[in-house]
Design an enzyme around this catalytic site. Structure first.
Site, PDB file in Angstrom:
ATOM      1  N   HIS A   1       0.813  -1.210   0.000  1.00 50.52           N
ATOM      2  CA  HIS A   1       0.000   0.000   0.000  1.00 50.52           C
ATOM      3  C   HIS A   1       0.853   1.269   0.000  1.00 50.52           C
ATOM      4  O   HIS A   1       0.335   2.370  -0.175  1.00 50.52           O
ATOM      5  CB  HIS A   1      -0.918  -0.022   1.223  1.00 50.52           C
ATOM      6  CG  HIS A   1      -1.948   1.054   1.257  1.00 50.52           C
ATOM      7  ND1 HIS A   1      -1.904   2.111   2.136  1.00 50.52           N
ATOM      8  CD2 HIS A   1      -3.063   1.249   0.497  1.00 50.52           C
ATOM      9  CE1 HIS A   1      -2.933   2.910   1.932  1.00 50.52           C
ATOM     10  NE2 HIS A   1      -3.657   2.408   0.951  1.00 50.52           N
TER      11      HIS A   1
ATOM     12  N   TYR B   1      -8.324  14.467  -3.799  1.00 50.18           N
ATOM     13  CA  TYR B   1      -7.841  13.975  -2.514  1.00 50.18           C
ATOM     14  C   TYR B   1      -6.740  14.894  -1.996  1.00 50.18           C
ATOM     15  O   TYR B   1      -5.852  15.303  -2.756  1.00 50.18           O
ATOM     16  CB  TYR B   1      -7.263  12.556  -2.635  1.00 50.18           C
ATOM     17  CG  TYR B   1      -8.251  11.455  -2.851  1.00 50.18           C
ATOM     18  CD1 TYR B   1      -9.547  11.695  -3.300  1.00 50.18           C
ATOM     19  CD2 TYR B   1      -7.893  10.129  -2.618  1.00 50.18           C
ATOM     20  CE1 TYR B   1     -10.446  10.664  -3.501  1.00 50.18           C
ATOM     21  CE2 TYR B   1      -8.782   9.086  -2.816  1.00 50.18           C
ATOM     22  CZ  TYR B   1     -10.059   9.361  -3.262  1.00 50.18           C
ATOM     23  OH  TYR B   1     -10.948   8.335  -3.462  1.00 50.18           O
TER      24      TYR B   1
END
Length: 750
Positions: free
Chosen positions: A492, A525
């Protein structure tokens, strides 16, 4: 290296509980209900509340058994905050419609993953008591009750507020009976030419079994009668997902697609009498189950599992509240759902389709346009007066998206690396990216130019698996070395490493970030990224990529980064405990953390102990928070805030200390079991005083009483503070940052 069996490093003063086997004992179904720690054992080992203290508060070092909020209920509270934005009349109208759509899609995913995972564990006997102390059945009952209330509130806000306001603004979503004659005529033609050919009525009788209902599909349940025999039959029509959810009847008038189909049912069942029709929608378990130890080829195994996902068991049945009870009983019986899984709602169902309405070209009904500016240190790069590598050599560059342009910073870094003949190799992680990714194109160009290109594609990124498989195939075909990380762990972290030949030898350039390499989401974002050629960071990333692509063991070899699952939890807990020691010694002490979710018990307990020792703790949590702030004797020095707005607050920041001794980190990890135990995550420490001051100022703004936010109380309720005592609006953090960044961009160009 079998990463699944790597024991988690446990802080010496951490809470009791059998944590070592968390990774190897993970459930095979891959869902997010990671309760491999036996909460019963943890609760039994936890000190009981101290008699005589307010609210059963514990003395320093003692932690009460009921110190954790339930993570599932906390997630629902997060989605409630999204809904509150949709309900806010001060938010532009089309943005309110978008927040309604976001709420709906969020809740879909919650049922597909979280509720489905809990149901599966209960069915197999694997579910255990949650850290909150609730039994699985209690969690499910409370989730059902609260989700039902939120779904009704969501429908009411659309029907009573957003829908009338849209009509007042000239954007009408009407039902078939409200259409004008000429509008109905045009839709008759549309149905004949474009809708009717793709419809497939499916009858149910002894020769036709009940059809499979795919997850999240919108369906018409139709009862027809044979006029010759008087026999009634059930039929199902799937509303085609390839067509617009709201069909344009005229310039600014729309009608739900199911209404158009319903008006033409007689054409679908010629010779039959159409008695009634009702809408319904099924949510299924759509998580994946891949045993990586047994999968000979992870890519092929995941492709097979994606095919199986469509057949997961139902976990929710949404129906129109006007549905006939006998028809509802038929659906429940055929789908195998219980009464608690049925959610009657006013129509129209599936308001995720409001995204298309929110996309309408009505700028006066949206947030004011914002164009990200080029970071002040990269203006020369944008003007092609300097290379990005030359600018990085002058000093580390800290960018914050979307305020700083992704295209002229991170994307430019990868694109220049691909085109630069002095660049010998590029190594990068890809977790999620866009459909037409310039990052992927640049990596392909680099490989075709003869550079060594290593790409770690995380093909298990939830709900992006198909897209990432596609990118993996495309990159492999171009000659890139594509790997999928370590068995049992998702990768991730957001990192790119560029090796460049320069006059004084090889130099390593690095980007580390909190967000994905996705140019589209980088405009929506909020994330941070660091561009550096620091030797320690370069060496750390080299070790990390060798671990990800080969068999190198990276434990203990990192100097400026923390890596999960090896050292991140222990590193964070250690720094929290250092602040507690400083407070006990009478020195200034503070911990400030900004994350999407805070669930991990070891980190939360460390924060509780720090608060008991006298440390001021400020937590900025966008989504789930399992910590109870403001409990006397336990957490009265802890403040928890949440900020939501036009941009999704996505960065993860960690600050330990005050003044010259302060340590500031940022990276990819939330404080959750999955991030700290089941993912490769990274945090990087900032060393530039200017950058530390920049993040310090951001955190100051986030926790300032003059900034609008939600605040969490000890009972798990969030309270919105949007106005001051005189009713004046508080500072909108994101609006403030847009103004500051635009002013700085103009100044840099002057």
């Amino acid at each position: 290296m079998n990463a699944r069996r790597t024991p988690r490093q446990q802080p010496a003063t951490g809470p009791p509980g059998p944590r070592e086997a968390l990774v190897s004992a993970r459930p095979r179904d891959g869902t997010m209900w990671f309760m491999s720690v036996e909460p019963e054992a943890r609760a039994a080992a936890s000190p009981a509340p101290v008699p005589g203290r307010p609210d059963g508060a514990a003395a320093e070092g003692q932690l009460p058994a009921d110190r954790f909020l339930d993570r599932e209920l906390s997630w629902l509270r997060f989605n409630q905050r999204v809904l509150e934005l949709a309900e806010d009349p001060n938010v532009p109208l089309l943005e309110r419609a978008r927040f309604l759509a976001i709420f709906a899609s969020n809740l879909d995913e919650f049922f597909m993953v979280r509720v489905a995972g809990l149901k599966r564990r209960m069915a197999t006997g694997l579910a255990v008591r949650a850290a909150s102390g609730l039994q699985p059945r209690q969690v499910l009952e409370r989730v059902s009750e609260q989700a039902r209330d939120l779904m009704r509130r969501h429908s009411d806000d659309y029907r009573d507020s957003v829908h009338p306001a849209l009509c007042d603004a000239g954007i009408e979503i009407v039902r078939w009976a409200d259409l004008k004659d000429d509008e109905q005529e045009s839709l008759h033609e549309l149905f004949r030419d474009r809708i009717f050919p793709v419809l497939t009525p499916l009858a149910v009788d002894p020769a036709h079994p009940f059809p499979y209902i795919s997850g999240l599909s919108l369906n018409l349940a139709v009862i027809v009668r044979n006029p010759n025999t008087g026999t009634e039959h059930f039929a199902r029509i799937k509303v085609p997902p390839v067509l617009q959810r709201f069909t344009r009847a005229s310039a600014q008038r729309f009608v739900p697609l199911e209404d158009v189909i319903s008006a033409h049912l007689q054409q679908l069942f010629p010779g039959m009498q159409v008695l009634q029709h009702h809408m319904f929608r099924v949510t299924r378990n759509e998580d994946l189950e891949v045993d990586e130890d047994e999968a000979e080829n992870l890519l092929q195994a995941l492709e097979r599992e994606l095919m199986r996902r469509r057949f997961g068991p139902p976990v929710r049945l949404e129906v129109e509240e006007t549905i006939d009870p006998h028809l509802l009983d038929l659906l429940k019986g055929e789908l195998g759902v219980e009464d608690d899984d049925v959610f009657p709602l006013p129509g129209p169902l599936d308001l995720t389709g409001l995204h298309a309405i929110a996309d309408l070209d009505r700028p006066e009904l949206k947030f004011p346009p914002f164009v990200p500016g080029t970071h002040r240190d990269l203006v020369d790069v944008e003007a092609r007066e300097a290379s990005i590598f030359a600018k990085i050599r002058q000093g580390e560059i800290l960018v914050q998206h979307p305020y700083d342009s992704f295209a002229t910073s991170v994307q430019a870094f990868i694109e220049q690396a691909a085109a630069d003949p002095r660049v010998l190799a590029i190594k990068q992680t890809l977790y999620r990216t866009s459909g037409d990714s310039p990052i992927v194109d640049a990596l392909i160009d680099a490989a075709e130019a003869g550079k060594q290109v290593l790409v770690l594609v995380e093909i298990k990124a939830r709900f992006d698996e198909s897209a990432n498989i596609k990118w993996a195939r495309k990159l492999e075909q171009a000659g890139c070395h594509v790997v999928y990380g370590l068995v049992g762990l998702k990768t991730h972290c957001k990192a790119a490493l560029v090796i460049r030949e320069e006059k004084d030898g090889l130099r390593r350039y690095v980007h580390m970030g909190t967000g994905n390499y996705n140019p589209k989401t980088a405009r929506l974002y909020e994330d941070f990224g660091l561009l550096t050629c620091d030797e320690e960071v370069g060496a750390d990333l080299t070790n990390l990529f060798n671990t990800l692509s080969g068999f190198a063991l990276g434990t203990g070899r990192y100097k400026r980064i923390l890596v999960a699952p090896e050292s991140m939890r222990s590193g964070i807990v250690e720094r929290i405990e250092q602040q507690a020691e400083a407070a006990r010694a009478g020195q200034p002490a503070r911990v400030r953390i900004k994350v999407n979710s805070l669930v991990d018990e070891a980190v939360i307990d460390a924060l509780y102990r720090a608060s008991q020792a006298g440390v001021d703790v400020q937590l900025w949590v966008r989504g789930i928070c399992a910590l109870r702030p403001g409990v006397p004797g336990l957490s009265e020095r802890i403040q928890v805030r949440s900020i939501l707005g036009r941009f999704l607050e996505h960065s993860r920041l960690f600050q330990f200390g005050v003044g010259a001794t302060c340590e500031t980190w940022f990276g990819s990890a939330d404080m959750m079991h999955r991030n700290l135990d089941r993912r490769i995550e990274t945090l990087v420490r900032l060393t530039s005083p200017e950058h530390v001051a920049e993040l310090d100022a951001l955190l100051d703004l986030g926790f300032d009483e003059g900034t609008a936010a939600w605040e969490l109380d000890a009972d798990g309720e969030w309270h919105r503070r949007a106005t001051d005592g005189q009713g004046q609006p508080l500072r909108d953090l994101q609006d403030h940052l847009m103004t500051v960044k635009q002013r700085g961009a103009r100044s840099a160009r002057a």
